[in-house]
Write a protein that holds these residues in place. Sequence first.
Motif, PDB file in Angstrom:
ATOM      1  N   ILE A  97       1.046  -1.178  -0.051  1.00  0.00           N
ATOM      2  CA  ILE A  97       0.011   0.039   0.166  1.00  0.00           C
ATOM      3  C   ILE A  97       0.749   1.300  -0.100  1.00  0.00           C
ATOM      4  O   ILE A  97       0.572   2.101  -0.994  1.00  0.00           O
ATOM      5  N   GLY A  98       1.808   1.191   0.799  1.00  0.00           N
ATOM      6  CA  GLY A  98       2.677   2.448   0.845  1.00  0.00           C
ATOM      7  C   GLY A  98       3.659   2.628  -0.357  1.00  0.00           C
ATOM      8  O   GLY A  98       3.564   3.648  -1.050  1.00  0.00           O
ATOM      9  N   GLN A  99       3.962   1.406  -0.818  1.00  0.00           N
ATOM     10  CA  GLN A  99       4.798   1.642  -2.239  1.00  0.00           C
ATOM     11  C   GLN A  99       3.902   1.933  -3.372  1.00  0.00           C
ATOM     12  O   GLN A  99       4.192   2.899  -4.195  1.00  0.00           O
ATOM     13  N   ARG A 100       2.481   1.526  -3.331  1.00  0.00           N
ATOM     14  CA  ARG A 100       1.422   2.172  -4.447  1.00  0.00           C
ATOM     15  C   ARG A 100       1.125   3.487  -4.150  1.00  0.00           C
ATOM     16  O   ARG A 100       1.108   4.500  -5.418  1.00  0.00           O
ATOM     17  N   LEU A 101       1.318   4.024  -3.144  1.00  0.00           N
ATOM     18  CA  LEU A 101       0.864   5.335  -3.056  1.00  0.00           C
ATOM     19  C   LEU A 101       2.092   6.176  -3.227  1.00  0.00           C
ATOM     20  O   LEU A 101       1.835   7.249  -3.827  1.00  0.00           O
ATOM     21  N   ALA A 102       3.253   5.854  -3.073  1.00  0.00           N
ATOM     22  CA  ALA A 102       4.396   6.339  -3.757  1.00  0.00           C
ATOM     23  C   ALA A 102       4.278   6.442  -5.187  1.00  0.00           C
ATOM     24  O   ALA A 102       4.659   7.513  -5.767  1.00  0.00           O
ATOM     25  N   ALA A 103       4.120   5.374  -5.724  1.00  0.00           N
ATOM     26  CA  ALA A 103       3.913   5.322  -7.016  1.00  0.00           C
ATOM     27  C   ALA A 103       2.981   6.355  -7.587  1.00  0.00           C
ATOM     28  O   ALA A 103       3.112   6.984  -9.045  1.00  0.00           O
ATOM     29  N   MET A 104       1.692   6.519  -7.047  1.00  0.00           N
ATOM     30  CA  MET A 104       0.786   7.229  -7.450  1.00  0.00           C
ATOM     31  C   MET A 104       1.110   8.683  -7.372  1.00  0.00           C
ATOM     32  O   MET A 104       1.070   9.563  -8.208  1.00  0.00           O
ATOM     33  N   ARG A 105       1.967   9.187  -6.290  1.00  0.00           N
ATOM     34  CA  ARG A 105       2.676  10.195  -6.296  1.00  0.00           C
ATOM     35  C   ARG A 105       3.763  10.456  -7.347  1.00  0.00           C
ATOM     36  O   ARG A 105       3.677  11.830  -7.835  1.00  0.00           O
ATOM     37  N   ALA A 106       4.309   9.773  -7.663  1.00  0.00           N
ATOM     38  CA  ALA A 106       5.227   9.810  -8.785  1.00  0.00           C
ATOM     39  C   ALA A 106       4.671  10.335 -10.029  1.00  0.00           C
ATOM     40  O   ALA A 106       5.152  10.801 -11.206  1.00  0.00           O
ATOM     41  N   SER A 107       3.177   9.822 -10.112  1.00  0.00           N
ATOM     42  CA  SER A 107       2.485  10.055 -11.286  1.00  0.00           C
ATOM     43  C   SER A 107       1.702  11.260 -11.330  1.00  0.00           C
ATOM     44  O   SER A 107       0.774  11.403 -11.980  1.00  0.00           O
ATOM     45  N   ASN A 108       1.942  12.019 -10.129  1.00  0.00           N
ATOM     46  CA  ASN A 108       0.893  13.004  -9.554  1.00  0.00           C
ATOM     47  C   ASN A 108      -0.612  12.702  -9.673  1.00  0.00           C
ATOM     48  O   ASN A 108      -1.393  13.494  -9.937  1.00  0.00           O
ATOM     49  N   ALA A 109      -0.598  11.429  -9.208  1.00  0.00           N
ATOM     50  CA  ALA A 109      -2.117  10.832  -9.021  1.00  0.00           C
ATOM     51  C   ALA A 109      -2.582  10.637  -7.995  1.00  0.00           C
ATOM     52  O   ALA A 109      -3.482   9.893  -7.578  1.00  0.00           O
ATOM     53  N   GLN A 110      -1.702  11.060  -6.831  1.00  0.00           N
ATOM     54  CA  GLN A 110      -2.010  10.530  -5.309  1.00  0.00           C
ATOM     55  C   GLN A 110      -3.209  11.475  -4.823  1.00  0.00           C
ATOM     56  O   GLN A 110      -3.259  12.652  -5.191  1.00  0.00           O
ATOM     57  N   PRO A 111      -3.953  10.917  -4.013  1.00  0.00           N
ATOM     58  CA  PRO A 111      -5.030  11.743  -3.309  1.00  0.00           C
ATOM     59  C   PRO A 111      -4.174  12.798  -2.443  1.00  0.00           C
ATOM     60  O   PRO A 111      -3.438  12.488  -1.661  1.00  0.00           O
ATOM     61  N   ARG A 112      -4.596  14.058  -2.152  1.00  0.00           N
ATOM     62  CA  ARG A 112      -4.217  14.824  -1.447  1.00  0.00           C
ATOM     63  C   ARG A 112      -4.336  14.729   0.070  1.00  0.00           C
ATOM     64  O   ARG A 112      -3.601  15.159   0.868  1.00  0.00           O
ATOM     65  N   VAL A 113      -5.677  13.976   0.408  1.00  0.00           N
ATOM     66  CA  VAL A 113      -5.728  13.677   1.643  1.00  0.00           C
ATOM     67  C   VAL A 113      -6.057  12.338   1.791  1.00  0.00           C
ATOM     68  O   VAL A 113      -6.940  11.714   0.669  1.00  0.00           O
ATOM     69  N   VAL A 114      -5.373  11.427   2.670  1.00  0.00           N
ATOM     70  CA  VAL A 114      -5.993   9.942   2.687  1.00  0.00           C
ATOM     71  C   VAL A 114      -6.460   9.774   4.262  1.00  0.00           C
ATOM     72  O   VAL A 114      -6.113  10.211   5.226  1.00  0.00           O
ATOM     73  N   LEU A 115      -7.709   9.153   4.164  1.00  0.00           N
ATOM     74  CA  LEU A 115      -8.282   8.657   5.487  1.00  0.00           C
ATOM     75  C   LEU A 115      -8.116   6.916   5.812  1.00  0.00           C
ATOM     76  O   LEU A 115      -8.596   6.575   4.767  1.00  0.00           O
TER      77      LEU A 115
END
Length: 337
Positions: free
Chosen positions: A68-86
Amino acid sequence: MIGFRTLALVTTATLLGASTLSESNYSSEPTDKYTWPARAGPVSIMSYNIKGLPWPIASGRKDAISAIGQRLAAMRASNAQPRVVLLQEAFGDTATTLGEAAGYRYVVAGPETAGREDAEPLGPAFAQNAQWFKGEASGSLINSGLAILSDYPVVRIERYAFPEGACAGYDCLAAKGVLLAWIDFPGAGEPVVVVNAHLNSRGSTGVSNERADRAYAWQVAAVREFLSKELSSEAPALFGGDFNTGRVPERKAAVSRPFIEGAHIDGLRSVLTKGRVVAGSGIEAREIVDRNKDKIFFRDGARVALRPEQAWVPFPIHSQEPLSDHAGFVIDFSLEQ
């Protein structure tokens, strides 16, 4: 009794010590990556119950949470990360470790222990029938598992833990409740109140459905009262989490009134109705709505309105490598003043 308490303590120690992320057997960039939007909006929020339970309650979770952490990091690298996570069930230091791995600047943790303001919140009969072997009389042994990760500044925090006795079954081992963060989204003109909650489960409690539903109804009323005191009627709000409502009539009746003052809207249902789910996420999104547990509600403020633009599911259940028994879904909002 000694055996149960030993198991509980071992379980807690295992959980609290399992937060270091490492290489996992899961892929951080799954085959469904094409469902990610090219760019997340400035107001994008994800709710995800990550099933951060320790062995022997659950197995294989360390690898899944690492992924999960690695996928969130990959999403950030694509500028697709959610700005807030619950996050729900991010027990121990898991949220901090996930936040660091995924590059979130702000990590806010929920309550650490159950409240003690009322010895018998559901009445003497409910308290007298508490089952120690079901986790109802030992107090909370682990924290709430609630957390909020944010790219934007958090200017205020409030927490509320359900008191001891205001729970049913194994849920009592965690300090469930509510976490509030006032977040300074760009363009909003004022902080948006972001609320994360996790309410009592049903089938997994180890006690009767009737007992679990009574605790649930009490918690819903307590959340409603707490939010009425903490939230200004003029504040824009995003309210997500694992509500554990399901299709149970008693639970649906308990949540039939809005949790927060004024009209609040089910964001994912609204986006589905408008046909604005990102290609590839439609089936998962419809199932989340039908399952009726994981929600992101929103409410406009007096000076700014939240408009849901699209939704997508970067952490699906129906995939080759599901990372939890819940889907993690994102809603992107625009702001209107």
